[in-house]
Design an enzyme around this catalytic site. Structure first.
Site, PDB file in Angstrom:
ATOM      1  N   GLU A  42     -67.839  65.972  30.519  1.00 47.54           N
ATOM      2  CA  GLU A  42     -67.896  66.885  31.664  1.00 47.54           C
ATOM      3  C   GLU A  42     -68.975  66.500  32.678  1.00 47.54           C
ATOM      4  OE1 GLU A  42     -65.468  68.463  32.281  1.00 47.54           O
ATOM      5  OE2 GLU A  42     -64.496  68.893  30.368  1.00 47.54           O
ATOM      6  N   MET A  74     -56.846  71.894  33.335  1.00 48.10           N
ATOM      7  CA  MET A  74     -57.013  71.225  32.050  1.00 48.10           C
ATOM      8  C   MET A  74     -56.374  69.853  32.090  1.00 48.10           C
ATOM      9  SD  MET A  74     -58.232  71.311  29.058  1.00 48.10           S
ATOM     10  CE  MET A  74     -58.092  69.852  28.044  1.00 48.10           C
ATOM     11  N   GLU A  75     -57.146  68.874  31.607  1.00 49.40           N
ATOM     12  CA  GLU A  75     -56.798  67.452  31.765  1.00 49.40           C
ATOM     13  C   GLU A  75     -55.870  66.899  30.693  1.00 49.40           C
ATOM     14  OE1 GLU A  75     -59.937  68.630  30.893  1.00 49.40           O
ATOM     15  OE2 GLU A  75     -60.870  67.314  29.415  1.00 49.40           O
ATOM     16  N   ASN A  76     -55.015  67.701  30.061  1.00 50.38           N
ATOM     17  CA  ASN A  76     -54.114  67.204  29.008  1.00 50.38           C
ATOM     18  C   ASN A  76     -53.487  65.868  29.393  1.00 50.38           C
ATOM     19  OD1 ASN A  76     -54.301  69.947  27.913  1.00 50.38           O
ATOM     20  ND2 ASN A  76     -53.014  70.449  29.662  1.00 50.38           N
ATOM     21  N   HIS A  90     -60.699  62.506  34.308  1.00 55.13           N
ATOM     22  CA  HIS A  90     -60.825  62.672  32.859  1.00 55.13           C
ATOM     23  C   HIS A  90     -59.951  61.690  32.085  1.00 55.13           C
ATOM     24  CE1 HIS A  90     -63.541  65.875  31.863  1.00 55.13           C
ATOM     25  NE2 HIS A  90     -62.885  66.838  32.494  1.00 55.13           N
ATOM     26  N   HIS A 126     -61.039  65.769  39.592  1.00 54.62           N
ATOM     27  CA  HIS A 126     -61.772  65.938  38.331  1.00 54.62           C
ATOM     28  C   HIS A 126     -60.842  65.743  37.127  1.00 54.62           C
ATOM     29  CE1 HIS A 126     -64.933  67.803  35.744  1.00 54.62           C
ATOM     30  NE2 HIS A 126     -63.870  68.180  35.041  1.00 54.62           N
ATOM     31  N   GLU A 127     -59.725  66.417  37.143  1.00 53.75           N
ATOM     32  CA  GLU A 127     -58.815  66.315  35.994  1.00 53.75           C
ATOM     33  C   GLU A 127     -58.234  64.904  35.893  1.00 53.75           C
ATOM     34  OE1 GLU A 127     -59.312  68.741  34.161  1.00 53.75           O
ATOM     35  OE2 GLU A 127     -60.060  70.122  35.699  1.00 53.75           O
TER      36      GLU A 127
HETATM   37  N1  B3K Z   1     -61.814  70.581  30.133  1.00 55.70           N
HETATM   38  C1  B3K Z   1     -61.392  71.803  30.781  1.00 55.70           C
HETATM   39  C2  B3K Z   1     -62.157  72.989  30.344  1.00 55.70           C
HETATM   40  C3  B3K Z   1     -61.683  73.619  29.100  1.00 55.70           C
HETATM   41  C4  B3K Z   1     -62.389  74.929  28.828  1.00 55.70           C
HETATM   42  C5  B3K Z   1     -62.056  75.511  27.517  1.00 55.70           C
HETATM   43  N2  B3K Z   1     -62.615  76.822  27.278  1.00 55.70           N
HETATM   44  C6  B3K Z   1     -61.456  71.697  32.255  1.00 55.70           C
HETATM   45  C7  B3K Z   1     -62.293  70.623  32.805  1.00 55.70           C
HETATM   46  O1  B3K Z   1     -63.493  70.613  32.699  1.00 55.70           O
HETATM   47  O2  B3K Z   1     -61.750  69.702  33.339  1.00 55.70           O
HETATM   48 ZN    ZN Z   2     -63.788  68.576  33.098  1.00 55.42          ZN
END
Ligand code: B3K
Ligand code: ZN
Length: 882
Positions: free
Chosen positions: A324, A267-269, A305, A301-302
């Site tokens: 995405e 997850m790209e927080n 983002h 990928h992250e």
């Molecule tokens: N953005 C997250 C995916 C979140 C999924 C939530 N059910 C990972 C990604 O695509 O980078």
């Molecule tokens: Zn993504």
């Protein structure tokens, strides 16, 4: 259960209230975590007036107090239901302070704040923030965040959130606190918090403008020796984004935390990525070549983002592919640059065809931009991600690399800091290039895989060659009639000598390059080439230039010719796959009518030539000689009738075994020639050798003689890296031989303390083709190292059996279906996201024979009748049964 509500794109309205800042104070405890939140709220006067109430999302929390502009709200000033807090009478600007009590220790859905092992962590995308505090939980509300975390100093020495650490201190009761401030506005789905006792690997990265960024990877102490590759991948990603897109990182610190319990990959927080530990931890003894490749890909990928998703985010969840599809395209290009472009393309198209094409042809078919959903989590799909990336790739193909870069530059310049929709992205592409994408936009609104049929006509007298393309897109549950799409078809023409011909379209004064992009726009269109000296073999859809099903009407001879000499490596691979698939589909027919199967000598010969071709990249050869899987054959078979898992298995088994018998000495030689000379290295050349060597081992395994099983067991014993170790063990796992059980036991003994390696151990036993596998899987559910609460374990054991072992799963008794339904019902109460992922295997039930259909339907109905069915599972099951 109330019928879940459907949300529609057409109903979207901007929010009635904006939140400019949010200050959080989170007191973490073993029970009863307290979250105090202070919001500064501003009415959106375009949408709302003084009569418009403030409505916040929240669930699974106990409201302790609420204050508006410092005054406690009395109970008649607000209402709450299970999901909302409504305050009717609010001024145009105000602060709202709420305090809630939550129970992260009981959170098994892994959404919101939860515990993984000894740590706390969060997952907020898509709608998890509403499990933490009251908030307008939607991506178009972008706020500035600050977060103070308070926790026991000994148990949780590391306290992390987004942005920069601005202050910290100790309390006299053994707790400490840390304050984080994120200078960038963001939607709440990018909020993150982590607390734990973690090891930190540190590094720095100097950006192109000369700023130093601190890089930190946090893992459990026992994994301290498995972070180097992830760090290296991060540095490479940062550099690549500067070079390829001119994008620099923006904060002074970038953190990654690895957790064991995680619903998806990562997850790209903002500034604080949380990762499934599977995509961080690696060393040669525990991780395979594929694991290393995936780590590099997911880290990239992250990271990517940060610009495509975080700085420019989504107006609403329907736009998910805006971040995405684009970010997958970016990570695919990055991986291509780091490894081998053709091999990466082949791997990506394999995934697209094996998973996305069936999705597009099944009950869950939806456009890249869905028009509706019940549960957003169900739309993190191969369509939104992988087909979304294909759509971006087509834009890239149509504009060329420079035009595409002009488009992204304009997109970043125009929309930085905004929450936008797909129109803004495509609009920037069009405006920067003076291009027209109006017809192209149908890729975002029409589901289904278009079928492109090609008719060819050579006129020897006039030396012209005409290609007539027709396109049609099959109906999907959401839409019966589709309009023609704008489809780029990259094409070359091969002469008898196997060389590309120069291409001159009618009307052109001289020939152009040997690969041309034809743009289809109408339902039927003809392109005519002139000065064509002989009847060519066309190489159509080079590089898989569009996500379509191609019907080119090739003969076996033409396909073998393309497999031997197409200069486009993707099409070369594809020709081989089509040829092998056709051969196996014929074998399936023979087997079903009781004719003895037979493999043609020219197929064996063409296979042998590729195996021994020293001019080809070894990873490419390994891809080219990996026959279409049973699942891939099932998809092809379903195009003209019911899927027969038994016949598919028999035909494929027969093919592999016949090839192994005919080419035994070739495989043995290839195995010997490709042994690793020195220590294990993660480099394309070494990976190529290992893939070819282990491909040979796989074929040899099908001989199933005592000598062969001894040989494979010896390879297993000798292996000094996980790639070779698991390759040998998985070959053994399908063999009924005396070496099998001891090897499986030895592997367990050796790796029982490594949870990620144990996932491989579970998966390999679940994927075994031997009879009795289902009983083994059931027994493994009780294994002390299995936990149904851990998504990786569920995917490894249940997912591998139901998804990777189609022959045993689709056993005509229906026992596999009943097993899956039992697990889905169990998971529904624990983790709805994982339950709905698992149940989706049954989506294609209508493609099987009447007997299996009835058995699958019974299980779907049983799941549908489960009390307290989650919205997640309800949506999948109700669509499957519709
Ligand atoms: N953005 C997250 C995916 C979140 C999924 C939530 N059910 C990972 C990604 O695509 O980078
Ligand atoms: Zn993504």
């Amino acid at each position: 259960m109330e019928t879940p509500q459907v949300k529609y794109l057409r109903d979207y309205r901007p929010p009635a209230y904006w939140v400019d800042t949010i200050d959080l104070n989170v007191e973490l405890k073993e029970t009863d975590t307290l979250v105090r939140s202070t919001l500064t709220v501003r009415r959106n006067t375009d949408e709302a007036d003084e009569t418009t109430p403030l409505i916040l999302n929240g669930r699974n929390m106990e409201l302790m107090s609420a204050m508006l502009d410092g005054n406690p709200l009395s109970e008649d000033q607000y209402q709450t239901d299970a999901e909302h807090l409504t305050i009717s009478d609010v001024p145009a600007r105000f602060t709202l302070e709420t305090t809630v009590k939550i129970q992260p220790q009981q959170n098994t859905s892994l959404e919101g704040l939860y515990r993984s092992g000894g740590m706390f962590c969060t997952q907020c995308e898509a709608e998890g923030f509403r499990n933490i505090t009251w908030f307008p939980d939607r991506p178009d509300v972008m706020a500035r965040y600050s977060c103070t975390i308070v926790a026991d100093r000994k148990k949780y020495p590391i306290l992390l959130s987004n942005g920069n650490l601005t202050d910290s201190g100790d309390m006299d009761d053994g707790r400490h606190w840390v304050r984080w401030e994120d200078p960038f506005k963001k939607p709440c789905y990018l909020f993150a918090l982590v607390a734990g006792d973690l090891f930190c690997l540190e590094d720095t990265f100097r950006t192109q403008s000369g700023r130093d960024v601190a890089l930190r990877i946090f893992v459990e102490h026992e994994n301290r020796d498995k972070c180097d590759y992830a760090m290296q991948s991060l540095r490479k990603s940062m550099k690549w984004d500067e070079e390829a897109y001119g994008r620099e990182y923006d904060l002074d610190i970038y953190m990654i935390v690895a957790v064991n319990d995680f619903n998806m990959g990562a997850m790209e927080n903002k500034g604080l990525n949380v990762f499934n530990s599977k995509y961080v931890l690696a060393k040669p003894e525990t991780a395979t070549d594929a694991d290393f490749w995936n780590i590099e890909r997911v880290i990239a990928h992250e990271y990517f983002h940060n610009w495509t998703g975080n700085r420019i985010t989504l107006r609403n969840w329907f736009q998910l592919s805006l971040k995405e599809g684009l970010t997958v395209f970016r990570d695919q290009e990055f991986s291509s640059d780091m490894t081998s472009r053709p091999v990466k393309r082949i791997a990506d198209v394999r995934v697209l065809r094996a998973y996305q094409f069936p999705e597009d042809g099944g009950p869950m078919a939806h456009p890249v931009r869905p028009a509706s959903y019940i549960k957003m989590d169900n739309f993190y799909t191969v369509t939104v991600y992988e087909k979304g990336a294909e759509v971006i790739r087509m834009i890239h193909r149509l504009l060329g690399p420079e035009g595409f870069r002009k488009g992204t530059d304009l997109y970043f310049e125009r929309h930085d800091g905004q929450a936008v929709s797909i129109e803004e992205f495509v609009g920037a592409m069009a405006d920067a290039n003076g291009a027209d994408f109006s017809q192209f936009m149908r890729w975002y609104s029409q589901a289904g895989t278009p079928e492109v049929t090609v008719k060819r006509a050579y006129d020897a007298e006039n030396r012209t060659y005409a290609l007539t393309f027709t396109q049609k897109c099959p109906p999907t549950p959401d839409m019966a009639d589709k309009a023609p799409m704008h489809i780029p078809v990259a094409l070359g023409l091969l002469g008898r000598d196997g060389e590309d011909m120069p291409l001159q379209l009618r009307g052109e004064s001289e020939p152009g390059p040997t690969t041309r992009v034809l743009e289809l726009r109408a339902a039927e269109e003809t392109f005519e080439f002139v000065n064509v000296p002989e009847a060519p073999v066309p190489s159509i859809l080079r590089g898989f230039s569009a996500p379509v099903r191609l019907r080119a009407g090739y003969t076996d001879e033409e396909q073998a010719f393309l497999f031997a000499c197409d200069s486009d490596e993707f099409n070369r691979w594809d020709a081989g796959q089509n040829l092998f698939a056709k051969v196996m589909l014929r074998l399936i027919r023979d087997i079903r009518v009781g004719t003895a199967p037979d493999l043609r000598p020219d197929m064996i010969e063409s296979f042998r030539q590729t195996l021994r071709n020293t001019d080809l990249d070894k990873s490419f050869i390994a891809q080219a000689l990996t026959l279409p899987t049973e699942s891939e054959l099932a998809i092809l078979m379903s195009e003209s009738g019911d899927i027969d898992p038994d016949a598919i298995h028999a035909a494929r088994h027969f093919t592999v075994r016949t090839l192994a018998q005919a080419l035994k000495s070739d495989f043995e030689q290839v195995f010997d020639e490709n042994r690793d000379a020195g220590p294990y290295r993660v480099e394309p050349e070494a990976i190529g050798r290992r893939s070819l060597k282990n491909l040979a081992l796989g074929y040899l395994g099908k001989l199933e003689t005592p000598a062969v099983s001894r040989f494979i067991a010896a390879q297993f014993q000798k292996a000094d890296n996980m790639t070779d170790e698991i390759a040998a063990l998985s070959v053994l796992s399908h063999m009924d031989c005396e070496e099998r059980e001891p090897a499986i036991a030895r592997f367990y003994e050796r790796w029982q303390s490594d949870v990620l390696v144990l996932d491989k151990w579970f998966a390999l036993q679940a994927a075994a083709r031997l009879p009795g596998t289902l009983d083994k899987v059931k027994a493994l559910l009780e294994h002390p190292d299995f936990s149904i609460k851990n998504p990786n374990k569920v995917r490894a054991l249940i997912g591998a059996f139901c998804g990777m072992n189609p022959w045993r799963f689709h056993d005509a008794s229906g026992a596999g279906y009943e097993f899956l339904a039992d697990r889905v019902i169990e998971l529904n109460a624990i983790n709805p996201q994982i339950a709905s992922r698992m149940v989706a295997v049954l989506n294609h039930w209508k493609k099987y024979d009447a007997g299996r259909q009835a058995l699958m339907k019974t299980q779907l109905e049983r799941i549908a009748a489960t009390p307290d069915l989650s919205e997640n599972v309800y949506e999948i099951v109700s669509k499957a049964l519709a």
